[in-house]
Enzyme design. Structure first.
Site, PDB file in Angstrom:
ATOM      1  N   GLU A  12     -15.905  10.051  -1.873  1.00 28.14           N
ATOM      2  CA  GLU A  12     -15.767   9.060  -0.812  1.00 28.14           C
ATOM      3  C   GLU A  12     -16.150   9.585   0.572  1.00 28.14           C
ATOM      4  OE1 GLU A  12     -12.274   6.665  -0.963  1.00 28.14           O
ATOM      5  OE2 GLU A  12     -11.799   7.313  -2.994  1.00 28.14           O
ATOM      6  N   TRP A  40      -4.204  -1.659  -2.803  1.00 27.42           N
ATOM      7  CA  TRP A  40      -4.130  -0.951  -4.089  1.00 27.42           C
ATOM      8  C   TRP A  40      -2.850  -1.417  -4.772  1.00 27.42           C
ATOM      9  CZ3 TRP A  40      -0.811   3.509  -5.347  1.00 27.42           C
ATOM     10  CH2 TRP A  40      -1.077   4.027  -6.637  1.00 27.42           C
ATOM     11  N   ALA A  41      -3.000  -2.114  -5.879  1.00 28.51           N
ATOM     12  CA  ALA A  41      -1.834  -2.643  -6.601  1.00 28.51           C
ATOM     13  C   ALA A  41      -2.161  -2.587  -8.086  1.00 28.51           C
ATOM     14  CB  ALA A  41      -1.539  -4.071  -6.150  1.00 28.51           C
ATOM     15  N   TRP A  56       0.713 -21.330   4.545  1.00 29.39           N
ATOM     16  CA  TRP A  56       1.506 -20.723   3.468  1.00 29.39           C
ATOM     17  C   TRP A  56       1.147 -21.257   2.080  1.00 29.39           C
ATOM     18  CZ3 TRP A  56       3.819 -16.340   4.718  1.00 29.39           C
ATOM     19  CH2 TRP A  56       4.026 -16.101   6.088  1.00 29.39           C
ATOM     20  N   GLY A  69      -7.571  -0.348  -9.758  1.00 31.10           N
ATOM     21  CA  GLY A  69      -6.382  -1.064  -9.268  1.00 31.10           C
ATOM     22  C   GLY A  69      -6.495  -1.587  -7.855  1.00 31.10           C
ATOM     23  N   LYS A  70      -7.725  -1.696  -7.360  1.00 29.15           N
ATOM     24  CA  LYS A  70      -7.897  -2.182  -5.981  1.00 29.15           C
ATOM     25  C   LYS A  70      -8.263  -3.660  -5.969  1.00 29.15           C
ATOM     26  CE  LYS A  70      -8.892   2.337  -4.607  1.00 29.15           C
ATOM     27  NZ  LYS A  70      -9.944   3.315  -4.669  1.00 29.15           N
ATOM     28  N   ASP A 306       9.759  15.789   8.177  1.00 25.28           N
ATOM     29  CA  ASP A 306      11.147  15.664   7.756  1.00 25.28           C
ATOM     30  C   ASP A 306      11.302  16.000   6.268  1.00 25.28           C
ATOM     31  OD1 ASP A 306      13.914  14.648   8.215  1.00 25.28           O
ATOM     32  OD2 ASP A 306      13.291  13.303   6.592  1.00 25.28           O
ATOM     33  N   GLU A 361      10.882  20.871   8.716  1.00 23.02           N
ATOM     34  CA  GLU A 361      12.334  20.861   8.601  1.00 23.02           C
ATOM     35  C   GLU A 361      12.672  21.461   7.242  1.00 23.02           C
ATOM     36  OE1 GLU A 361      16.299  18.110   8.521  1.00 23.02           O
ATOM     37  OE2 GLU A 361      14.534  17.567   7.398  1.00 23.02           O
TER      38      GLU A 361
END
Ligand SMILES: *[C@@H]1O[C@H](CO)[C@@H](O)[C@H](O)[C@H]1NC(C)=O
Ligand SMILES: *[C@@H]1O[C@H](CO)[C@@H](O)[C@H](O)[C@H]1NC(C)=O
Ligand SMILES: *[C@@H]1O[C@H](CO)[C@@H](O)[C@H](O)[C@H]1NC(C)=O
Ligand SMILES: *[C@@H]1O[C@H](CO)[C@@H](O)[C@H](O)[C@H]1NC(C)=O
Ligand SMILES: CC(=O)N[C@H]1CO[C@H](CO)[C@@H](O)[C@@H]1O
EC number: 2.4.1.18
Length: 631
Positions: A12, A40-41, A56, A69-70, A306, A361
């Site tokens: 890419e 992406w799902a 709606w 999956g895109k 974190d 951390e």
């Protein structure tokens, strides 16, 4: 790491393109004002876009399924050539699952999410303002001595409310500048639906929290900080994610994995949150692009990562102690996927932004965490010296003044891996949170409401508290690390604790604020604690002990309670004895010569009348021996 890096370089268009995927995913306005939507799902059966723009309608705008999956959808412009979705209007992705469910989701790449007053759930709001804030001030150069002011925008005013980015820019930045900090670590910026999570349960990774204002206002905050020569680090939470489904990342495509490992590996039992699958290509795209987004779009100067300990080990540090033995750090308990992710993140950040700073951390003390990736390290610049605040709390909680163990204090302040840099701090946000207590409160809580006025004689409690508050900070500053950190308000001994509005406290903002008004009152002794913090930083700025090699400790006397050390040609002498002061005290120095007191000494005491010493005499002073004075 090398295998991953070469995959990123080959695929890419190289890692530069790959880590800018915020320019291809989510919503993109094309030159002709058509809008390109991309998600992406992988587990979804079908995807639809709905919102104000199509009243709606849930079926009129399907995405087209692509490879891996895109999903993509192109919305042509309106008749007047303007984009089909207006700025500040609401959108949702509708996900159809194999089980036949219809789920309403926020795009993981959403740049702006808000919540209506009465609602619990956040909404995805299209952000494409007609005028954007343009940052003009260049990023400051990486300082050799890092002095960090850890801050939270929402609590940064004395009022019981959510303070704004603008409030911070106007009221707090000038204080930080005056105090001599050269870096701000901003907490709770990435959007978190639950305010009381202190910004650690992220729901929208690309959205700057709308509680405090607009994205443009955050850009201005950073620009003004840059104009003052102050860097801004983002407290980034890539260690875990909120479990929210409707306004978080959890179950975005209806499955229990997607961005995360499937349970049990994908859940953190203590934090009640989801854990990323760092071996997944699309998760790498998401997280690495997230770092670049904050660097490019907002011009942050680096990150405080974190929860690094939780990432590094499969056991997440839960119920595990670290003694420093190598077997604790090298073995099958180490999560190689997240370790490689952290190496990639650090490598890419430092390659693209040479002045970028990353802080880990990490409480485990993983060797080579703060060595360059090229050397086989994880590539962080600093780690937080997390043992130091715990030591101070333990001492104030458990020991009488005459029982302080100087050797143990010095050990805690100097016990760090050779060649790896630490950020020292006497206290951070952790100690300020409800349930814990700040140093000022451990020292003086019984009298802070009645006896902080300098119009009345100093009481023994306040006298002791103020002296120790200063000495603890200076000792930590001088001995504990290669950087120093202070949490907003603690520079003046902020009283009370932090508690965010939540059910258990009747949604009160009373403790979700910082009382800067206390410093501004001439007759209160908070002012002296504040002035000390400023002078401490300014003195450091002059002599640069944080940038110097670790100190040489020449004395830690258990009977006299005296600590003496040299660093950067500065001689530090601390007397922690509760009742005794000394004259003609012999101390060792590293460099022989004359130390002309008149010119280079400043003695730090309070403005307290000397009779205070009858009860309690504590002082400390710093002899700064400039090169001239040594010969
Ligand atoms: C704080 O910000 C709010 C909203 O941005 C503004 O109305 C208020 O005047 C500000 N207060 C101060 C003291 O700057
Ligand atoms: C993590 O992602 C990898 C690569 O996509 C996949 O093979 C693996 O099954 C995922 N692991 C879990 C536990 O979901
Ligand atoms: C300090 O406060 C207490 C009440 O908490 C009061 O009794 C005492 O007189 C005060 N001390 C001084 C020196 O004002
Ligand atoms: C919360 O408010 C209710 C009703 O006003 C009161 O009964 C309760 O004591 C309050 N709780 C707290 C923790 O302040
Ligand atoms: C007097 C003094 O040394 N002031 C310094 C305080 O620190 C800032 C940087 O944080 C310097 O710019 C000042 O010169």
């Amino acid at each position: 790491f090398l295998k991953r890096l070469s995959q990123l370089e080959e695929a890419e268009g190289g890692f530069d393109q790959f880590t800018r995927s915020y320019k291809t995913f989510g919503v993109q306005r094309q030159p002709d004002n058509s809008l390109l939507f991309k998600e992406w799902a992988p587990a979804a059966e079908a995807l639809f876009l709905t919102g104000d723009f199509n009243e709606w309608n849930k079926f009129s705008h399907p995405y087209t399924k692509k490879e891996y999956g895109k999903w993509e959808l192109i919305l042509p412009p309106k008749h007047d050539k303007s984009p089909a979705v207006d700025h500040r209007t609401k959108l949702k992705v509708v996900v159809h699952t194999a089980e036949g469910d219809r789920l309403y989701r926020i795009s993981p790449w959403a740049k702006y999410v808000t919540r209506e007053e009465k609602s619990v759930i956040y909404d995805w709001v299209h952000w494409d303002p007609p005028e954007q804030y343009t940052q003009i001030h260049p990023r400051p150069k990486k300082p050799t001595s890092l002095r960090i002011y850890e801050a939270h925008v929402g609590i940064a005013s004395p009022e019981g409310k959510v303070a704004s980015y603008d409030n911070f820019t106007t009221n707090v930045l000038p204080r930080i500048k005056e105090l001599g900090y050269n870096c701000i670590q901003l907490m709770a910026i990435m959007e978190h639906a639950y305010y009381a999570s202190f910004g650690y349960q992220i729901t929208s990774f690309f959205a700057a929290s709308s509680r405090y204002g607009t994205p443009e206002e955050l850009k201005r905050l950073i620009d003004v900080a840059h104009s003052m020569g102050i860097m801004v680090l983002l407290d980034v939470v890539h260690s875990h994610a909120s479990k929210n489904t409707e306004d978080g990342l959890n179950r975005f495509d209806g499955s229990d994995s997607c961005f995360f490992h499937s349970p049990p590996r994908g859940e953190h039992s203590l934090w009640d949150s989801r854990l990323f699958n760092y071996s997944s290509w699309e998760v790498l795209r998401f997280l690495l692009s997230n770092l670049r987004w904050w660097m490019e779009e907002y011009r942050f100067d680096g990150f405080r990562f974190d929860g690094v300990t939780s990432m590094l080990y499969h056991h997440h540090g839960i119920g595990t102690g670290f003694s420093g033995d190598y077997s604790e750090y090298f073995g099958l308990q180490v999560d190689e996927d997240s370790l490689v992710y952290l190496m990639l993140a650090n490598h890419i950040l430092h390659f693209l932004y040479p002045d970028c700073i990353t802080v880990a951390e990490d409480v485990s003390g993983m060797p080579a965490l703060c060595r360059r990736v090229e050397e086989g390290g994880l590539g962080f610049d600093y780690r937080l010296a997390m043992a130091i605040p715990d030591k101070w709390i333990q001492i104030l909680k458990e020991f009488k003044d005459e029982d302080w163990d100087m050797g143990n204090i010095v050990f805690t302040l100097t016990n760090r891996r050779y060649g790896e840099k630490c950020i020292a701090y006497a206290e951070s946000h952790d100690q300020a949170l409800v349930g814990d207590k700040t140093l000022a409160f451990w020292l003086m809580d019984k009298e802070m409401y009645s006896n902080m006025s300098s119009l009345i004689p100093m009481s023994p409690v306040i006298d002791r508290g103020i002296q120790l508050h200063k000495m603890i900070r200076l000792l930590t500053h001088g001995l504990g690390g290669e950087g120093y950190l202070n949490f907003i308000g603690n520079e003046f001994g902020h009283p009370e604790w932090l508690d965010f509005p939540r059910e258990g406290n009747n949604q009160s903002y009373h403790y979700a604020r910082r009382q800067f008004n206390l410093v501004d009152m001439d007759h209160l002794r908070y002012r002296q604690l504040y002035a000390f913090d400023r002078d401490m930083n300014w003195t450091e700025d002059k002599y640069g002990w944080l940038a110097a090699p670790p100190a040489f400790v020449s004395a830690k006397h258990e009977g006299d309670k005296v600590v003496v050390f040299d660093r950067a040609n500065v001689l530090f002498i601390f007397n922690f004895h509760p009742t005794q002061s000394f004259q003609g005290y012999r101390v060792g120095v590293e460099v022989p010569g004359k130390y002309p007191l008149s010119k280079f000494v400043f003695i730090i005491t309070d403005t307290a009348p000397l009779w205070g010493s009858l009860f309690f005499f504590l002082f400390c002073f710093v002899v700064a021996a400039a090169a001239a004075g040594l010969t």
